[in-house]
Each structure stands twice: as structure tokens, then as C-alpha cells.
Design a protein around this motif. Sequence first.
Motif, mmCIF file in Angstrom:
data_model
loop_
_atom_site.group_PDB
_atom_site.id
_atom_site.type_symbol
_atom_site.label_atom_id
_atom_site.label_comp_id
_atom_site.label_asym_id
_atom_site.label_seq_id
_atom_site.Cartn_x
_atom_site.Cartn_y
_atom_site.Cartn_z
ATOM 1 N N ASN A 194 -7.002 35.883 46.664
ATOM 2 C CA ASN A 194 -8.209 36.458 47.241
ATOM 3 C C ASN A 194 -7.970 36.571 48.748
ATOM 4 O O ASN A 194 -7.830 35.562 49.430
ATOM 5 N N LEU A 195 -7.879 37.789 49.241
ATOM 6 C CA LEU A 195 -7.597 38.014 50.661
ATOM 7 C C LEU A 195 -8.868 38.437 51.385
ATOM 8 O O LEU A 195 -9.621 39.277 50.891
ATOM 9 N N THR A 196 -9.076 37.856 52.544
ATOM 10 C CA THR A 196 -10.185 38.225 53.404
ATOM 11 C C THR A 196 -9.610 38.578 54.769
ATOM 12 O O THR A 196 -8.837 37.812 55.338
ATOM 13 N N SER A 197 -9.983 39.724 55.267
ATOM 14 C CA SER A 197 -9.459 40.182 56.548
ATOM 15 C C SER A 197 -10.619 40.472 57.490
ATOM 16 O O SER A 197 -11.671 40.943 57.064
ATOM 17 N N SER A 198 -10.406 40.186 58.764
ATOM 18 C CA SER A 198 -11.427 40.504 59.760
ATOM 19 C C SER A 198 -10.745 40.962 61.045
ATOM 20 O O SER A 198 -9.646 40.534 61.361
ATOM 21 N N ARG B 16 0.812 26.136 43.265
ATOM 22 C CA ARG B 16 0.076 27.203 43.954
ATOM 23 C C ARG B 16 0.701 28.556 43.665
ATOM 24 O O ARG B 16 0.014 29.539 43.405
ATOM 25 N N GLU B 17 2.029 28.605 43.673
ATOM 26 C CA GLU B 17 2.708 29.867 43.382
ATOM 27 C C GLU B 17 2.442 30.318 41.939
ATOM 28 O O GLU B 17 2.245 31.509 41.685
ATOM 29 N N LEU B 18 2.425 29.374 40.999
ATOM 30 C CA LEU B 18 2.083 29.730 39.613
ATOM 31 C C LEU B 18 0.656 30.263 39.522
ATOM 32 O O LEU B 18 0.392 31.243 38.829
ATOM 33 N N ALA B 19 -0.270 29.618 40.235
ATOM 34 C CA ALA B 19 -1.669 30.077 40.236
ATOM 35 C C ALA B 19 -1.769 31.491 40.814
ATOM 36 O O ALA B 19 -2.547 32.311 40.327
ATOM 37 N N GLU B 20 -0.981 31.789 41.838
ATOM 38 C CA GLU B 20 -0.960 33.145 42.402
ATOM 39 C C GLU B 20 -0.489 34.156 41.365
ATOM 40 O O GLU B 20 -1.038 35.255 41.269
ATOM 41 N N GLN B 21 0.529 33.785 40.580
ATOM 42 C CA GLN B 21 1.034 34.699 39.553
ATOM 43 C C GLN B 21 -0.014 34.916 38.460
ATOM 44 O O GLN B 21 -0.151 36.016 37.936
ATOM 45 N N LEU B 22 -0.744 33.862 38.117
ATOM 46 C CA LEU B 22 -1.736 33.955 37.048
ATOM 47 C C LEU B 22 -3.021 34.647 37.486
ATOM 48 O O LEU B 22 -3.569 35.476 36.763
ATOM 49 N N TYR B 23 -3.535 34.292 38.653
ATOM 50 C CA TYR B 23 -4.863 34.743 39.071
ATOM 51 C C TYR B 23 -4.863 35.680 40.265
ATOM 52 O O TYR B 23 -5.879 36.274 40.584
ATOM 53 N N GLY B 24 -3.748 35.789 40.980
ATOM 54 C CA GLY B 24 -3.710 36.608 42.186
ATOM 55 C C GLY B 24 -4.244 35.846 43.387
ATOM 56 O O GLY B 24 -4.608 34.679 43.290
ATOM 57 N N LYS C 174 -7.148 35.739 55.845
ATOM 58 C CA LYS C 174 -7.287 34.474 55.132
ATOM 59 C C LYS C 174 -6.935 34.721 53.664
ATOM 60 O O LYS C 174 -7.398 35.685 53.065
ATOM 61 N N ALA C 175 -6.095 33.865 53.103
ATOM 62 C CA ALA C 175 -5.706 33.970 51.693
ATOM 63 C C ALA C 175 -6.179 32.731 50.962
ATOM 64 O O ALA C 175 -6.108 31.616 51.485
ATOM 65 N N GLN C 176 -6.654 32.927 49.738
ATOM 66 C CA GLN C 176 -7.136 31.811 48.932
ATOM 67 C C GLN C 176 -6.704 32.022 47.488
ATOM 68 O O GLN C 176 -6.742 33.135 46.961
ATOM 69 N N VAL C 177 -6.275 30.946 46.847
ATOM 70 C CA VAL C 177 -5.894 30.967 45.438
ATOM 71 C C VAL C 177 -6.740 29.924 44.736
ATOM 72 O O VAL C 177 -6.883 28.807 45.227
ATOM 73 N N LYS C 178 -7.312 30.325 43.598
ATOM 74 C CA LYS C 178 -8.134 29.383 42.854
ATOM 75 C C LYS C 178 -7.883 29.603 41.370
ATOM 76 O O LYS C 178 -7.927 30.733 40.892
#
Length: 159
Positions: free
Chosen positions: A87-91, A77-85, A105-109
Motif C-alpha cells: 500500500n503506497l501513499t505519496s504526498s 515482509r517480502e513474502l507478504a508483499e508478494q501475497l498482498y502487495g 510511504k509504503a505499508q505491507v499488511k
Amino acid sequence: MQYSAKVLTILMINGALLAGTGCSSLIDKHVEYETIQPDTYPVLRAVGYAPLSAQPGETQGQKQLLAIKVSKLEAYRELAEQLYGQNLTSSMTVKGAIAQNDGLKAQVKGLVRGAKVIKTYAVGDTYATELELDMKQVYDLYIAQAKPKKIKKIHYSLK
């Protein structure tokens, strides 16, 4: 009806252009491509952690195996964050100028290929997994699939 020399010149140029485009099917075009390669390739590193005692399981061995798997997934997951960043959603809900609800909410894909497990080890009650991703290997895997190209040379010949 008389036309000025300027108008006649424009009509002649347009006629020549139209005649030239009508013959384009008589010319073959062959395009040569070459691949593009980056100058440098970084090596990314990531570490994932998982608490041993918090894992479900009846025996210490089962908990240990689960902690190893979870720490590996966290490292990926940490590698995916480095590669793709991320996606943050705030409300946030505000009522009467007072914050009622605040959420993030944070999402990595993404797809991670070519990563190597460097180490998996225990640190107290926590398991850690270190991963490494050599971007040269990722580039080679990508080239094998996508084969990106740029135009090297174009040859024209009459049919």
C-alpha cells in the motif's frame, strides 16, 4: 366491461405465477456442494537481510541472534508483499511552482501461514534468511478453515 384476449392471457399468466409462489413452502430444497481446487500451486521464495554490526547488544552472540531474527522478519515482509502487495501513499507540497516537500510511504499488511525457513546464513557482516511458501500448503490450510464450496446439485422434493 370487455377485455381483449391479450389482456386476459396476461391476467391468467400472472394469476398462475402468484398461485405457484404461494405453494413454494410445500417444496423442500437440498443443495449439494463440492470444493473448488486450483490447477497449479506456485512456490514463493523470499530472502531477508540484516546487518550484524548495526544490531544492539553487548556481545557478538546477542547481535548475531538479533540479526537472525531481523532477517527472518524481513523475509516474512517480502513474502507478504508478494501475497498482498504494498500500500503506497505519496504526498507532495508545491509552493510557487517549486516542490517544497515530497514523501512516499509504503505499508505491507497480511497474514503469512505455512512458510518454511530454508536457510539462515552469514554473508560478511550481514545475515540472510531464505523462506519458502508452498501455496499448496496454504490452500490446504485455507480449506481446513474456510471450506469454500460451489453448488454441485440441487434436489427438490415435496413435503
